[in-house]
Scaffold this active site. Sequence first.
Site, PDB file in Angstrom:
ATOM      1  CD1 TRP A  66      -3.108   1.477   0.870  1.00 27.72           C
ATOM      2  CD2 TRP A  66      -1.300   2.350   2.397  1.00 27.72           C
ATOM      3  NE1 TRP A  66      -3.528   2.554   1.373  1.00 27.72           N
ATOM      4  CE2 TRP A  66      -2.443   3.255   2.243  1.00 27.72           C
ATOM      5  CE3 TRP A  66      -0.359   2.794   2.987  1.00 27.72           C
ATOM      6  CZ2 TRP A  66      -2.399   4.678   2.763  1.00 27.72           C
ATOM      7  CZ3 TRP A  66      -0.421   4.028   3.774  1.00 27.72           C
ATOM      8  CH2 TRP A  66      -1.363   4.808   3.595  1.00 27.72           C
ATOM      9  CG  HIS A  67       3.673   2.248   3.036  1.00 31.95           C
ATOM     10  ND1 HIS A  67       3.008   1.352   3.759  1.00 31.95           N
ATOM     11  CD2 HIS A  67       3.438   3.503   3.798  1.00 31.95           C
ATOM     12  CE1 HIS A  67       2.669   1.545   5.078  1.00 31.95           C
ATOM     13  NE2 HIS A  67       2.963   3.080   5.076  1.00 31.95           N
ATOM     14  N   GLY A  68       3.731   1.660  -1.568  1.00 32.93           N
ATOM     15  CA  GLY A  68       4.321   2.024  -2.797  1.00 32.93           C
ATOM     16  C   GLY A  68       4.484   0.978  -3.447  1.00 32.93           C
ATOM     17  CG  PHE A 124       3.212   6.491   1.137  1.00 27.87           C
ATOM     18  CD1 PHE A 124       4.383   5.907   0.124  1.00 27.87           C
ATOM     19  CD2 PHE A 124       3.486   6.834   2.242  1.00 27.87           C
ATOM     20  CE1 PHE A 124       5.486   5.912   0.494  1.00 27.87           C
ATOM     21  CE2 PHE A 124       4.984   6.771   2.782  1.00 27.87           C
ATOM     22  CZ  PHE A 124       6.034   6.171   1.784  1.00 27.87           C
TER      23      PHE A 124
END
Lengths: 336, 81, 474
Positions: free
Chosen positions: C326-328, C474
């Site tokens: 999800w962060h990247g 993000f």
Amino acid sequence: MNKNAVKILTAVLILGVLGYFFYEKSKDKDSVVSSAVSSGEKAGDSTSSGINLSDYDKIPREELYADNDLAKKTLDELKQRYKTDFEQLVKEMKATGAKLVFCWITTEPTIPMQRVGKEFISNLCKTNGVDFIDFVPLISNKKPEEITFMPVDGHFNENGARILTNEMAKYVKKYDNVKTTATYTERPKVFGDQDPNQNTITDGGKNLPYKLVTNSQGLRMDYDLTFPKTKQRILYIGDSALFFPFLDNNKTGSGQLQAMFPNKEVINAAKIGYSVDDYLSLWNDKLKYTEPDIIFLQSSGDDIADLYFTHRIKYSRKADEIKPTETELSLYKTLK
Amino acid sequence: MKTQLQIIEELNEIFTEVIDEGEVSLTPETTANDVDGWDSLNHIQIIYAVEKKYGFKFTLPEIQNLKNIGDLVNLIIEKSR
Amino acid sequence: MLFSSFSFFIFFPIVFILYWALKANRKWQNMLLLVSSYVFYGWWDWRFCFLLLFSSTFGFFVTKLLSETDSDKKRRLYMNLSIVVHIGILCYYKYFNFFISSFTDFAKNLGFNVDYTPLQIALPLAISFFTFHILGYTYDVYQRKYPASNNYFEFIAHIAFFPQLVAGPIERANHLLPQFANKRQFSWIKMEDGLMQMLWGFFKKIVIADTLATQVNYAFAHYQDLHPITLIIAVIMFTFQMYCDFSGYSDIALGCARLLGFELLQNFNYPFFSTSVSEFWRKWHMSLSNWIQDYLFTPISFNKRAWGKFGIFYAALVSFTISGLWHGANWTFIIWGAVHGIAIGYELLTKKKRKGWAKKYNPIAYSIGSGILVFIFWSFTQLIFRATSVDHFYGILKQIVTAKWVFQPEVNSVYLLYIVGLLLFEWFQRSKPYALQIINWPYYIKWAICALIIITIFSSKNLNNQTEFLYFQF
């Protein structure tokens, strides 16, 4: 009631301190507060007839090379000024017995500013008997990403600096025996225009962090100069092309050259945004006292265009004394 | 049909075994905060043990809406009908 | 629009004054919030406003349809449709190039000749945040936790609500939506509280995080030339840069919302005073960890309850790996998530054993010891998080392990004092929702402190070259 009065007094006192702080900040050129204030003023007060130099935005350099009479007249004026300062500088440097090497460095050799500049400056060098070294052939066949920080920034990276240094090393070897005759009994404590004793990491807002180290004499080098000198001294004087922003000291051109020649002392006095007028006054005020034997003077077409007042009032070491001429002002008004 | 009391007794056994931190004594009012070591993870293990014992399956919303042992007992009675 | 930008300093006061001028009419207030939120979002790129509008509109109507039917089959269908569409949009914008290039790399390793030029896809700001927000809402309604919203304008306004839009906290519909439906009370105490929290956020971001950022960026860029001590200090600095940056952002968001009469979810609760990784996650980016717990970990572990303890470990690993992704779109984030998943899984399985250990030692010594271990683990994972690629991470790690130890740091270690000062102040204030909550202190002290903080912020050179908030990406 009484308690409220104390409260109000305290509030007034604290607001007063804050107010004084912001007033002081708004006078500081580098602070966000002053830029916010001046952008606000400009928006509200565009009809004001008074001239405040800090109101002037930097104009695009290309405008000076436009095909109209006013631009040509302005450019001629700038060239004339360049010539006067350049000849004066060359004369004084040569008088010390030092070997002066002129370095023509640009990554955009084909734009008008550099084409015009090259013709003009190489002629100046010829008539004044100065070696004109053209670095362009060495770098023009390289991809910009290989030798500079493109696409983020156009200054040289470590590879670019190495190419310049290898070439300059040839001249250092060639003039191995040159020795200046000048010496001084009294000299200033500081020789360069950097803040002395810096050891800071900075990134110039481009997310290219590097470590800027200066000695106690305001020069971008790792040690102090002592007198009388015992080694041959090499001086770098120029703008950002020789200052090498975004590189640690040991990776800059001067740092690499120093590593190649431990028996010589390499002095880096280049500074971002300077032009020929600054080289001249810096030389007279401080630099000549370092007693350099070989001088690498770097300049390019930028330095002619940057004599225009909007650039000078931001970057010159004598920014406070800059006043636009009539011609400069009238060109400015047509662009505004 | 089992009574509430019987079910609580059976649950007591399950809880004691799953949590494994000494004897547990449940009442209809007992909540997760009252029992040492009864956390969201043990909760799922307990639910699984209950399912095995009574032979039916819970859904996630059903177990998330439980507030105390009383709720669980009622749910078990309802489900085993 | 950046919270710390000049435009926000103009934008917010205008919104604030208009908003409270419309106090008598809640509908107009909500409309103003909707419009200003879209202005706030569109300031950066107006075209993505349509994406935001589409996502929230779609989320609203699918959920409404879902709640109006009693057929479990249809409900499941709508739920799946919502997941496919929202995750589909997210994948297209955020992960498309990553998946394809990972696949082509893999194919090349197998000896196939694949050519692929990455598509030029601009990543819309905030997409990860509002996607999770909307999905959480639909899932709650699907689980019948609360009824679907009937008010379209309130719904899209609450999704776009500008204080929380760009980088969270990830709100819950049942927390934020009722606040849109109720009257907001103006109170001076709340205004003071909100301003102080904003001020504290700006201080952490501009004074601490941006100062540390320069040192950290230098060390991560030139790691080949640096010694282990320097790199270790830089990693510690990054740990706090990240914390000050992100918790600073959250503080500004919460304070800003409070000035408009809203309460957002608390996002940080002094995470560095944690004695386990699980506790750290309960105090760090709380809105995300709760989201993961409610919508990933619990359903997965429930689903796999027959697997016993392994089911729990599996649930932790899967949900944290997804949270990493999800962060990247980068393998470093996936590894980062997986490492945390493993740590959490380990802690869940050894809970009882660790309780036993704790009893053997002096409780204070045990807490401090585990706090330090947790901090080392966290900083180590932050190194993975900050590295630009797996090779970069490996290079730095190798340098730390193999290079010669020189006890003279190349970064400015004086800034470590900032960290010490921050931790001391936080420890002292740890019972408060945020560290600068000093509204109960004597007025002359609290005002003087606030004035001092304003002066410090405006004296900071960082104000001249602002960096973006890290969590924007993000």
